[in-house]
Design a protein around this motif. Structure first.
Motif, PDB file in Angstrom:
ATOM      1  N   VAL A  33       0.947 -13.780  -4.795  1.00 33.04           N
ATOM      2  CA  VAL A  33       0.536 -14.876  -4.098  1.00 33.04           C
ATOM      3  C   VAL A  33      -0.999 -14.899  -3.544  1.00 33.04           C
ATOM      4  O   VAL A  33      -1.351 -13.811  -2.908  1.00 33.04           O
ATOM      5  N   ARG A  34      -1.762 -16.043  -3.469  1.00 39.07           N
ATOM      6  CA  ARG A  34      -2.710 -16.336  -2.934  1.00 39.07           C
ATOM      7  C   ARG A  34      -2.827 -16.517  -1.160  1.00 39.07           C
ATOM      8  O   ARG A  34      -1.713 -16.945  -0.579  1.00 39.07           O
ATOM      9  N   PRO A  35      -3.871 -15.980  -0.577  1.00 41.46           N
ATOM     10  CA  PRO A  35      -3.669 -16.274   0.843  1.00 41.46           C
ATOM     11  C   PRO A  35      -3.562 -17.738   1.307  1.00 41.46           C
ATOM     12  O   PRO A  35      -2.560 -17.814   2.119  1.00 41.46           O
ATOM     13  N   ILE A  36      -3.982 -18.544   0.681  1.00 36.18           N
ATOM     14  CA  ILE A  36      -3.737 -19.979   1.214  1.00 36.18           C
ATOM     15  C   ILE A  36      -2.251 -20.400   1.197  1.00 36.18           C
ATOM     16  O   ILE A  36      -1.808 -21.050   2.134  1.00 36.18           O
ATOM     17  N   THR A  37      -1.672 -19.887  -0.017  1.00 35.78           N
ATOM     18  CA  THR A  37       0.026 -19.883  -0.073  1.00 35.78           C
ATOM     19  C   THR A  37       0.760 -19.349   0.994  1.00 35.78           C
ATOM     20  O   THR A  37       1.656 -19.984   1.637  1.00 35.78           O
ATOM     21  N   ALA A  38       0.414 -18.165   0.942  1.00 36.06           N
ATOM     22  CA  ALA A  38       1.120 -17.426   1.926  1.00 36.06           C
ATOM     23  C   ALA A  38       0.950 -17.803   3.499  1.00 36.06           C
ATOM     24  O   ALA A  38       1.958 -17.875   4.182  1.00 36.06           O
ATOM     25  N   VAL A  39      -0.084 -17.981   3.787  1.00 35.53           N
ATOM     26  CA  VAL A  39      -0.449 -18.445   5.169  1.00 35.53           C
ATOM     27  C   VAL A  39       0.288 -19.958   5.561  1.00 35.53           C
ATOM     28  O   VAL A  39       1.124 -20.034   6.526  1.00 35.53           O
ATOM     29  N   ARG A  40       0.144 -20.823   4.572  1.00 37.91           N
ATOM     30  CA  ARG A  40       0.888 -22.040   4.686  1.00 37.91           C
ATOM     31  C   ARG A  40       2.220 -22.204   4.764  1.00 37.91           C
ATOM     32  O   ARG A  40       2.890 -23.013   5.682  1.00 37.91           O
ATOM     33  N   VAL A  41       2.877 -21.197   3.844  1.00 44.38           N
ATOM     34  CA  VAL A  41       4.249 -21.154   3.956  1.00 44.38           C
ATOM     35  C   VAL A  41       4.850 -20.234   5.085  1.00 44.38           C
ATOM     36  O   VAL A  41       5.906 -20.526   5.791  1.00 44.38           O
ATOM     37  N   GLU A  44       3.916 -21.984   8.575  1.00 46.57           N
ATOM     38  CA  GLU A  44       4.433 -23.496   8.613  1.00 46.57           C
ATOM     39  C   GLU A  44       5.149 -23.820   9.924  1.00 46.57           C
ATOM     40  O   GLU A  44       5.795 -23.225  10.502  1.00 46.57           O
ATOM     41  N   GLY A  45       4.735 -24.891  10.645  1.00 44.55           N
ATOM     42  CA  GLY A  45       5.330 -25.315  11.906  1.00 44.55           C
ATOM     43  C   GLY A  45       4.772 -24.387  13.040  1.00 44.55           C
ATOM     44  O   GLY A  45       5.170 -24.719  14.171  1.00 44.55           O
ATOM     45  N   GLU A  46       3.686 -23.775  12.885  1.00 43.99           N
ATOM     46  CA  GLU A  46       3.510 -22.827  13.864  1.00 43.99           C
ATOM     47  C   GLU A  46       1.662 -23.088  14.189  1.00 43.99           C
ATOM     48  O   GLU A  46       1.113 -23.532  13.202  1.00 43.99           O
ATOM     49  N   ARG A  59     -10.143 -23.005  15.928  1.00 45.29           N
ATOM     50  CA  ARG A  59      -9.421 -23.708  17.039  1.00 45.29           C
ATOM     51  C   ARG A  59      -7.924 -23.307  16.633  1.00 45.29           C
ATOM     52  O   ARG A  59      -7.539 -22.770  15.416  1.00 45.29           O
ATOM     53  N   LEU A  60      -7.067 -23.943  17.393  1.00 47.41           N
ATOM     54  CA  LEU A  60      -5.571 -23.793  17.045  1.00 47.41           C
ATOM     55  C   LEU A  60      -5.391 -24.828  15.894  1.00 47.41           C
ATOM     56  O   LEU A  60      -5.676 -26.093  16.252  1.00 47.41           O
ATOM     57  N   ILE A  61      -4.640 -24.556  14.915  1.00 46.67           N
ATOM     58  CA  ILE A  61      -4.370 -25.516  13.763  1.00 46.67           C
ATOM     59  C   ILE A  61      -3.029 -25.398  13.436  1.00 46.67           C
ATOM     60  O   ILE A  61      -2.395 -24.199  13.703  1.00 46.67           O
ATOM     61  N   ARG A  62      -2.321 -26.304  12.735  1.00 53.07           N
ATOM     62  CA  ARG A  62      -1.222 -25.856  12.100  1.00 53.07           C
ATOM     63  C   ARG A  62      -1.246 -25.147  11.142  1.00 53.07           C
ATOM     64  O   ARG A  62      -2.121 -25.400  10.016  1.00 53.07           O
ATOM     65  N   GLY A  63      -0.277 -24.115  10.740  1.00 52.52           N
ATOM     66  CA  GLY A  63      -0.388 -23.154   9.758  1.00 52.52           C
ATOM     67  C   GLY A  63      -0.429 -23.652   8.342  1.00 52.52           C
ATOM     68  O   GLY A  63      -1.012 -23.390   7.706  1.00 52.52           O
ATOM     69  N   GLU A  64       0.314 -24.979   8.335  1.00 55.41           N
ATOM     70  CA  GLU A  64       0.379 -25.398   6.845  1.00 55.41           C
ATOM     71  C   GLU A  64      -0.760 -26.381   6.479  1.00 55.41           C
ATOM     72  O   GLU A  64      -0.937 -26.508   5.174  1.00 55.41           O
ATOM     73  N   THR A  65      -1.803 -26.304   7.370  1.00 59.90           N
ATOM     74  CA  THR A  65      -2.803 -27.035   6.886  1.00 59.90           C
ATOM     75  C   THR A  65      -4.219 -25.831   6.995  1.00 59.90           C
ATOM     76  O   THR A  65      -5.132 -26.529   6.712  1.00 59.90           O
ATOM     77  N   TRP A  66      -3.870 -24.562   6.963  1.00 56.66           N
ATOM     78  CA  TRP A  66      -4.863 -23.680   6.951  1.00 56.66           C
ATOM     79  C   TRP A  66      -5.722 -23.834   5.402  1.00 56.66           C
ATOM     80  O   TRP A  66      -5.067 -24.053   4.432  1.00 56.66           O
ATOM     81  N   HIS A  67      -6.928 -23.440   5.726  1.00 57.54           N
ATOM     82  CA  HIS A  67      -7.720 -23.527   4.394  1.00 57.54           C
ATOM     83  C   HIS A  67      -8.722 -22.450   4.506  1.00 57.54           C
ATOM     84  O   HIS A  67      -9.310 -22.258   5.676  1.00 57.54           O
ATOM     85  N   PRO A  68      -9.017 -21.458   3.606  1.00 54.38           N
ATOM     86  CA  PRO A  68     -10.089 -20.542   3.529  1.00 54.38           C
ATOM     87  C   PRO A  68     -11.312 -21.149   3.908  1.00 54.38           C
ATOM     88  O   PRO A  68     -11.843 -22.275   3.604  1.00 54.38           O
ATOM     89  N   TYR A  69     -12.270 -20.516   4.482  1.00 50.90           N
ATOM     90  CA  TYR A  69     -13.634 -20.870   4.486  1.00 50.90           C
ATOM     91  C   TYR A  69     -14.280 -20.844   2.984  1.00 50.90           C
ATOM     92  O   TYR A  69     -15.275 -20.044   3.009  1.00 50.90           O
ATOM     93  N   GLN A  70     -13.967 -21.992   2.776  1.00 54.67           N
ATOM     94  CA  GLN A  70     -14.684 -22.342   1.426  1.00 54.67           C
ATOM     95  C   GLN A  70     -15.162 -23.677   1.387  1.00 54.67           C
ATOM     96  O   GLN A  70     -14.233 -24.435   1.923  1.00 54.67           O
ATOM     97  N   PRO A  71     -15.752 -24.330   0.564  1.00 56.71           N
ATOM     98  CA  PRO A  71     -15.992 -25.691   0.357  1.00 56.71           C
ATOM     99  C   PRO A  71     -14.531 -26.453  -0.027  1.00 56.71           C
ATOM    100  O   PRO A  71     -13.935 -25.790  -0.799  1.00 56.71           O
ATOM    101  N   ALA A  72     -14.624 -27.436   0.442  1.00 56.17           N
ATOM    102  CA  ALA A  72     -13.418 -28.330  -0.110  1.00 56.17           C
ATOM    103  C   ALA A  72     -13.300 -28.663  -1.523  1.00 56.17           C
ATOM    104  O   ALA A  72     -12.091 -28.655  -1.828  1.00 56.17           O
ATOM    105  N   THR A  73     -14.201 -28.529  -2.117  1.00 50.91           N
ATOM    106  CA  THR A  73     -14.114 -28.671  -3.532  1.00 50.91           C
ATOM    107  C   THR A  73     -14.176 -27.547  -4.543  1.00 50.91           C
ATOM    108  O   THR A  73     -14.080 -27.531  -5.466  1.00 50.91           O
TER     109      THR A  73
END
Length: 186
Positions: A33-41, A44-46, A59-73
């Motif tokens: 699994v990639r980090p984006i999937t591992a962190v979001r799963v 989740e809820g944290e 900032r404090l963000i919800r785990g299921e919304t985590w995104h790596p430091y990459q362009p959104a595209t």
């Protein structure tokens, strides 16, 4: 000389081909699994302290919304995480270059202009950043770590990819020598 260049590129091309075969074999075998999937799963809820998105800082963000430091595209690659292809390719190439030149000395450098980030244009880097690679090994290390910083790989994929690449580069160089000295197939 032209002869030395031809030999170098022969060995280098074969090392990179072998690196591609080995890295993709590992990806198919372990399908990790990639980090984006591992962190979001897993988170989740944290609330997690992480990069919140362009121009938002940490900032404090919800785990299921985590995104790596990459362009959104730039999506995370849609194939297995382990091993890092970047680390495998980089280390294989560096090993051939090191053996070809007889030293690890590289001496490359570049300057990343202020505000030139694809992720946060105009903001980062805050000041020009000079990147220096005194050795081929330093360049390999930075290539591997960059994939971790970008949230594409975990440390094991990077470090094991580097180890795999060094081994491949060493073998490819040794095999190429048998063609150059006429002992291939003997």
């Amino acid at each position: 000389s032209l002869d030395q260049d031809a030999k170098l590129f022969f060995a280098l091309a074969n090392a990179e081909l072998d690196a591609s075969i080995a890295a993709w074999h590992a990806k198919r075998k372990w399908d990790y699994v990639r980090p984006i999937t591992a962190v979001r799963v897993r988170k989740e809820g944290e609330l997690v302290l992480a990069w919140a998105g362009p121009y938002k800082g940490t900032r404090l963000i919800r785990g299921e919304t985590w995104h790596p430091y990459q362009p959104a595209t730039f999506p995370s690659p849609p194939f297995a995480e382990y091993v890092s292809g970047h680390s495998t390719f980089s280390a294989a190439g560096a090993e051939v270059l090191r053996r070809s030149t007889g030293a690890d000395t590289f001496g490359a450098r570049t300057t990343v202009p202020q505000g030139s980030s694809f992720v946060e244009p105009g903001l980062t880097p805050l000041l020009p950043q000079v990147l220096i690679w005194p050795t081929f090994s330093d360049a390999v290390d930075e290539a591997g770590v960059s994939r971790r910083y970008g949230g594409i790989h975990f440390p094991d994929a990077d470090l094991h990819g580097r180890e795999l690449g060094r081994s491949i580069g060493s073998s490819a160089w040794a095999k190429a020598q048998t063609y150059f000295n006429g002992t291939a197939g003997s």
